[in-house]
Structures are given as structure tokens and as C-alpha cells.
Design a protein around this motif. Structure first.
Motif, PDB file in Angstrom:
ATOM      1  N   LEU A  23       0.907  -1.058  -0.003  1.00  0.00           N
ATOM      2  CA  LEU A  23       0.010  -0.132   0.061  1.00  0.00           C
ATOM      3  C   LEU A  23       0.945   1.222   0.005  1.00  0.00           C
ATOM      4  O   LEU A  23       1.512   1.490   0.953  1.00  0.00           O
ATOM      5  CB  LEU A  23      -0.868   0.097   1.341  1.00  0.00           C
ATOM      6  CG  LEU A  23      -1.861  -1.212   1.418  1.00  0.00           C
ATOM      7  CD1 LEU A  23      -2.791  -1.161   2.553  1.00  0.00           C
ATOM      8  CD2 LEU A  23      -2.689  -1.270   0.163  1.00  0.00           C
ATOM      9  N   SER A  24       1.170   1.754  -1.064  1.00  0.00           N
ATOM     10  CA  SER A  24       1.978   3.010  -1.423  1.00  0.00           C
ATOM     11  C   SER A  24       1.099   4.191  -1.539  1.00  0.00           C
ATOM     12  O   SER A  24      -0.018   4.171  -1.983  1.00  0.00           O
ATOM     13  CB  SER A  24       2.725   2.533  -2.479  1.00  0.00           C
ATOM     14  OG  SER A  24       3.847   3.564  -2.634  1.00  0.00           O
ATOM     15  N   HIS A  25       1.640   5.591  -1.422  1.00  0.00           N
ATOM     16  CA  HIS A  25       0.858   6.475  -1.540  1.00  0.00           C
ATOM     17  C   HIS A  25       0.415   6.989  -2.944  1.00  0.00           C
ATOM     18  O   HIS A  25      -0.184   7.773  -3.188  1.00  0.00           O
ATOM     19  CB  HIS A  25       1.081   7.610  -0.551  1.00  0.00           C
ATOM     20  CG  HIS A  25       2.474   8.464  -0.950  1.00  0.00           C
ATOM     21  ND1 HIS A  25       3.554   7.933  -0.388  1.00  0.00           N
ATOM     22  CD2 HIS A  25       2.620   9.788  -1.049  1.00  0.00           C
ATOM     23  CE1 HIS A  25       4.577   8.849  -0.570  1.00  0.00           C
ATOM     24  NE2 HIS A  25       3.937   9.926  -1.268  1.00  0.00           N
ATOM     25  N   SER A  26       1.409   6.516  -3.808  1.00  0.00           N
ATOM     26  CA  SER A  26       1.327   6.619  -5.564  1.00  0.00           C
ATOM     27  C   SER A  26       1.308   5.599  -6.242  1.00  0.00           C
ATOM     28  O   SER A  26       1.490   4.471  -5.554  1.00  0.00           O
ATOM     29  CB  SER A  26       2.206   7.959  -5.665  1.00  0.00           C
ATOM     30  OG  SER A  26       3.416   7.260  -5.947  1.00  0.00           O
ATOM     31  N   HIS A  27       1.242   5.590  -7.496  1.00  0.00           N
ATOM     32  CA  HIS A  27       1.305   4.545  -8.566  1.00  0.00           C
ATOM     33  C   HIS A  27       2.905   4.305  -8.842  1.00  0.00           C
ATOM     34  O   HIS A  27       3.113   3.474  -9.321  1.00  0.00           O
ATOM     35  CB  HIS A  27       0.493   4.793  -9.679  1.00  0.00           C
ATOM     36  CG  HIS A  27      -0.988   4.674  -9.324  1.00  0.00           C
ATOM     37  ND1 HIS A  27      -1.503   3.547  -9.206  1.00  0.00           N
ATOM     38  CD2 HIS A  27      -1.932   5.630  -9.211  1.00  0.00           C
ATOM     39  CE1 HIS A  27      -3.023   3.760  -9.047  1.00  0.00           C
ATOM     40  NE2 HIS A  27      -3.080   5.015  -8.851  1.00  0.00           N
ATOM     41  N   ASP A  28       3.765   5.402  -8.461  1.00  0.00           N
ATOM     42  CA  ASP A  28       5.147   5.291  -8.974  1.00  0.00           C
ATOM     43  C   ASP A  28       5.942   3.947  -8.714  1.00  0.00           C
ATOM     44  O   ASP A  28       6.744   3.438  -9.383  1.00  0.00           O
ATOM     45  CB  ASP A  28       5.927   6.418  -8.363  1.00  0.00           C
ATOM     46  CG  ASP A  28       5.226   7.767  -8.652  1.00  0.00           C
ATOM     47  OD1 ASP A  28       4.443   8.011  -9.422  1.00  0.00           O
ATOM     48  OD2 ASP A  28       5.840   8.748  -8.117  1.00  0.00           O
ATOM     49  N   LYS A  29       5.734   3.434  -7.753  1.00  0.00           N
ATOM     50  CA  LYS A  29       6.675   2.226  -7.165  1.00  0.00           C
ATOM     51  C   LYS A  29       5.785   0.942  -7.658  1.00  0.00           C
ATOM     52  O   LYS A  29       6.423  -0.151  -6.979  1.00  0.00           O
ATOM     53  CB  LYS A  29       6.767   2.444  -5.893  1.00  0.00           C
ATOM     54  CG  LYS A  29       7.290   3.672  -5.529  1.00  0.00           C
ATOM     55  CD  LYS A  29       7.647   3.566  -3.853  1.00  0.00           C
ATOM     56  CE  LYS A  29       8.470   4.870  -3.508  1.00  0.00           C
ATOM     57  NZ  LYS A  29       8.404   5.134  -2.007  1.00  0.00           N
ATOM     58  N   TYR A  30       4.952   0.875  -8.377  1.00  0.00           N
ATOM     59  CA  TYR A  30       4.348  -0.473  -8.863  1.00  0.00           C
ATOM     60  C   TYR A  30       5.365  -1.311  -9.485  1.00  0.00           C
ATOM     61  O   TYR A  30       5.559  -2.633  -8.741  1.00  0.00           O
ATOM     62  CB  TYR A  30       3.299  -0.205  -9.905  1.00  0.00           C
ATOM     63  CG  TYR A  30       2.447  -1.463 -10.564  1.00  0.00           C
ATOM     64  CD1 TYR A  30       1.648  -2.354  -9.783  1.00  0.00           C
ATOM     65  CD2 TYR A  30       3.131  -1.863 -11.803  1.00  0.00           C
ATOM     66  CE1 TYR A  30       1.014  -3.396 -10.297  1.00  0.00           C
ATOM     67  CE2 TYR A  30       2.531  -3.023 -12.024  1.00  0.00           C
ATOM     68  CZ  TYR A  30       1.484  -3.799 -11.494  1.00  0.00           C
ATOM     69  OH  TYR A  30       1.046  -4.957 -11.756  1.00  0.00           O
ATOM     70  N   ASP A  31       5.933  -1.160 -10.409  1.00  0.00           N
ATOM     71  CA  ASP A  31       6.942  -2.220 -11.151  1.00  0.00           C
ATOM     72  C   ASP A  31       7.871  -2.568 -10.088  1.00  0.00           C
ATOM     73  O   ASP A  31       8.323  -3.893 -10.124  1.00  0.00           O
ATOM     74  CB  ASP A  31       7.524  -1.272 -12.338  1.00  0.00           C
ATOM     75  CG  ASP A  31       6.680  -1.128 -13.431  1.00  0.00           C
ATOM     76  OD1 ASP A  31       5.801  -1.781 -13.448  1.00  0.00           O
ATOM     77  OD2 ASP A  31       7.066  -0.303 -14.085  1.00  0.00           O
TER      78      ASP A  31
END
Ligand code: NAP
Ligand code: ZN
Length: 348
Positions: free
Chosen positions: A206-214
Motif C-alpha cells: 500500500l503505497s501513496h502513489s502509483h510510482d513504485k508499482y513495477d
């Protein structure tokens, strides 16, 4: 002896080159020539006075790897040339209830690696330095599988980030069949994803943005959700057995507690200045628990290092020079470091 270091002189001053006085190794001490020192968000909270007043000048750093260069006459566990690590603590009272059960990290008078009063009444100074002198009982051995030049700097964050995630996962029996959520994928969180995945758990970031998905998927996460989207948490009702919160800022816990299964536990690992706000109803419905966990014992730190060596787990790091520390602090706060900065100690 004197050794080069970086130190903060005030809560609003940048870290700058400094000279430290290290004690001569006593009978049970080892002298370590430091090769790498990690930057933990706790270093920033501390030097900036966010956890209360500290004495300056202060040299932070509690993720330390180096080589033993001298041992006291009664040292039995280490020899000159050994590759060793030091984490967040360098001594404890050895008599209180926590010490007696081998959980010296919870000692009532634990001596932290920096900013703590040592047993000789001097103030401890941390790992942003060329050398450190530590009682052998608070030194761990770095497994040979992590000694290669590419792995050794990346193993450094295990000394704090690694043990802080490993210990609660062992305590709450994370393994195959456990649904784990890791909140915040920074220095602590990304190592946590690797460890939880190696333990066989189903891992959600659960991250605060989508940036770290990969990157989350590369680290072994099975699912990723961005909490900036207000729809995210309501869609995850009663999903998790355990939530490990590594966020360095205060969160609204009620939305997270709703994602726990009955009897689930929310483990607070992040240490923001603000108190946690926990509505009573979010705990009673589902017999949920909120707990905290702080690093781990020395024995467990050794166990964690052996586990990580066995599973090929290290941190993903950016290797920096001492001159880059202040800029890197800003990048840690902005969550743009991928995912832990480690300082080359030869540059102090
Ligand atoms: P870090 O590298 O800065 O990671 C923290 C992560 O939290 C960030 O990468 C970000 O992840 C998320 N985050 C940061 N600001 C946020 C905000 N305003 N709102 C929502 N999410 C935010 O820090 P760290 O070194 O991992 O340390 C994390 C915390 O644990 C610190 O408070 C530190 O003092 C504490 N700590 C505790 C222990 C212990 O023993 N309990 C040990 C070491 C450190 P996303 O981008 O994925 O959202
Ligand atoms: Zn730390």
C-alpha cells in the motif's frame, strides 16, 4: 583515537565533516573500520530534533558494515579481518526483564548507537564515520554469501531496515497462507516486501502513489494499491492478517484497520512525531489489535542476516559519497530514493 565523520551541529544545520574521538578498545570491545553506512529515516528525525532535543554535534548512522581491525584481550567471537555489522544499539543493562529474556532492544536503559549516554557517560556517535568501537556482544557477523563487492553495500540496510521488518513477521508467524500488507515502500518497506515474500506470504504493498508499482512486483509483491485513490482502502475490507506500517508520517488509521481480518494486527513501525489516532470502534469490530515493534534482538539480527543470505535478500541501494548526505536527506523525505541510500565510508 580520532576518526573522520560527518556530524550535525544543530537541528537546522546541514551535516558537515567532523572529527570524533573513539575510546580505545576495552577488553570486550572490537574496533571496526567502517566500509558502509546506511541512511535511515530515523537519522533524519533525530538530527532534526523531531523526536525531542538532542545534544550536538551529533553523528547519526545505525546501519553499519565494516571490518574488524583490533580486538580487546577478552573478545572471543571476532577476529581481525572479520566482516561485521552494527545496528541500532551498542549496549544494554543486561539485568532488566527485557535483557533477561534476550530482548535487549527493549532494555530500560538500552544504549543506542548514537545520541545515547554510553555506560562510560560519554555520548554515543554513530556510523557516518570511518571507525567505531563496540562491545562484541552488540556486533553481528555478516554471512560470507554477502561479502562480494556488489552485495556488501546492499546488505548494510539489513542492520536496521531488515531486522525491523523481520522481527514482527517472525513474532506474528508470517508464512505461507498469511495475507500481509506493507504500508509505505521506502527503505524499510521494500526490504519488508522481499522478506515477506521469501517467507511465503501473500504480499500487498500500500503505497501513496502509483510510482513504485513495477518495483514492488520486482521485489516480490503479489498486489499493489495506491492509497492516494480514496477508493483503494474501502475495496480491501477484511483482507489482511497483518499490516506492517512503515510510513514516516502520521496516517488516518481507521481506514487501514478496516482492511484487517477479524483478529488481525496492525503493527506500527514508523515513528512520526504525531500521536496515532485510533477510533475505538475500529478495534472492537473484529477484535483487532494495534501493536508496535522496534528493531529486534542481536540474536534475531544474526538470524535475519542468515535468512537474508540464504534467500539472496539485500536492499536496493543508491551508493553515495559523504558530500551527498544533505541532498539525500531531502530525497528521503520526498520518497525519491530508490530505496535506501548507503554512504561509502571511505569518503568521510
Ligand atoms: P523512508 O525510506 O523515508 O520510507 C518511508 C515511506 O513512507 C516512503 O517511502 C513512502 O512510501 C511513505 N511516506 C512517506 N511520507 C509519506 C506521507 N506523507 N504520506 C504517506 N506515505 C508517506 O523511511 P524508512 O527509513 O523506511 O523509515 C520509515 C519510518 O520507520 C521512519 O519513521 C523511521 O524513523 C521508522 N523506523 C522505525 C524503526 C523501528 O524499529 N520501529 C526502525 C527504523 C525506522 P510510499 O511512497 O510507498 O508511500
Ligand atoms: Zn533505522
Amino acid at each position: 583515537m580520532q576518526t573522520r565523520a560527518y556530524a550535525a551541529t544543530a537541528s537546522d544545520a546541514p551535516l558537515a565533516p567532523a572529527t570524533l574521538e573513539r575510546r580505545e578498545p576495552g577488553p570486550h570491545d572490537v574496533l571496526i573500520e567502517i566500509t558502509y553506512a546506511g541512511i535511515c529515516h530515523s537519522d533524519i528525525h533525530t538530527v532534526r530534533g523531531e523526536w525531542g532535543q538532542v545534544d550536538y554535534p551529533l553523528t547519526p548512522g545505525h546501519e553499519i558494515i565494516g571490518t574488524v581491525t583490533q580486538v580487546g584481550e577478552q573478545v572471543s567471537r571476532y577476529h581481525v579481518g572479520d566482516v561485521v555489522g552494527v545496528g541500532c544499539m551498542v549496549n544494554s543493562c543486561r539485568m532488566c526483564p527485557s535483557c533477561q529474556i534476550g530482548q535487549e532492544q527493549y532494555c530500560t536503559s538500552v544504549v543506542w548507537t548514537y545520541g545515547s549516554t554510553d555506560r562510560d557517560d560519554t555520548m554515543t556517535q554513530g556510523g557516518y564515520s570511518r571507525h567505531v568501537v563496540v562491545n562484541e556482544d552488540f556486533v553481528v557477523s555478516i554471512p560470507a554469501a554477502l561479502h562480494s563487492p556488489d552485495l556488501l553495500p546492499a546488505a548494510t540496510p539489513l542492520l536496521c531496515a531488515g531486522i525491523t521488518l523481520y522481527s514482527p513477521m517472525r513474532y506474528w508467524n508470517v508464512g505461507p497462507g498469511t495475507n500481509v500488507a506493507i504500508v509505505g515502500m521506502g527503505g524499510l518497506g521494500h526490504v519488508g516486501v522481499r522478506i515477506a515474500s521469501a517467507m511465503g506470504a501473500h504480499v500487498t504493498v500500500l503505497s501513496h502513489s502509483h510510482d513504485k508499482y513495477d518495483d514492488a512486483v520486482t521485489f516480490g509483491a503479489h498486489r499493489f494499491a495506491a492509497t492516494s485513490d480514496p477508493e483503494t482502502l474501502p475495496k480491501l475490507q477484511q483482507e489482511f492478517d497483518i499490516i506492517l506500517n512503515t510510513v514516516s508520517a502520521a496516517l488516518d488509521l481507521s481506514a487501514y484497520l478496516a482492511t484487517l481480518r477479524p483478529n488481525g494486527v496492525f503493527v506500527e513501525l514508523g515513528l512520526p512525531q504525531q500521536p496515532l489516532n485510533i477510533p475505538a470502534f475500529s478495534l472492537t469490530g473484529g477484535r483487532k489489535a494495534v501493536a508496535g515493534s522496534g528493531i529486534g534482538s542481536i540474536a534475531e539480527t544474526q538470524q535475519m542476516l542468515d535468512f537474508c543470505a540464504h534467500h539472496g535478500i539485500t536492499a536496493q541501494i543508491e551508493l553515495i559519497t559523504a558530500e551527498q548526505i544533505n541532498d539525500t536527506y531531502e530525497r528521503v523525505i520526498n520518497s525519491t530514493v530508490r530505496y535506501r541510500a548507503v554512504i561509502d565510508a571511505t569518503t568521510f
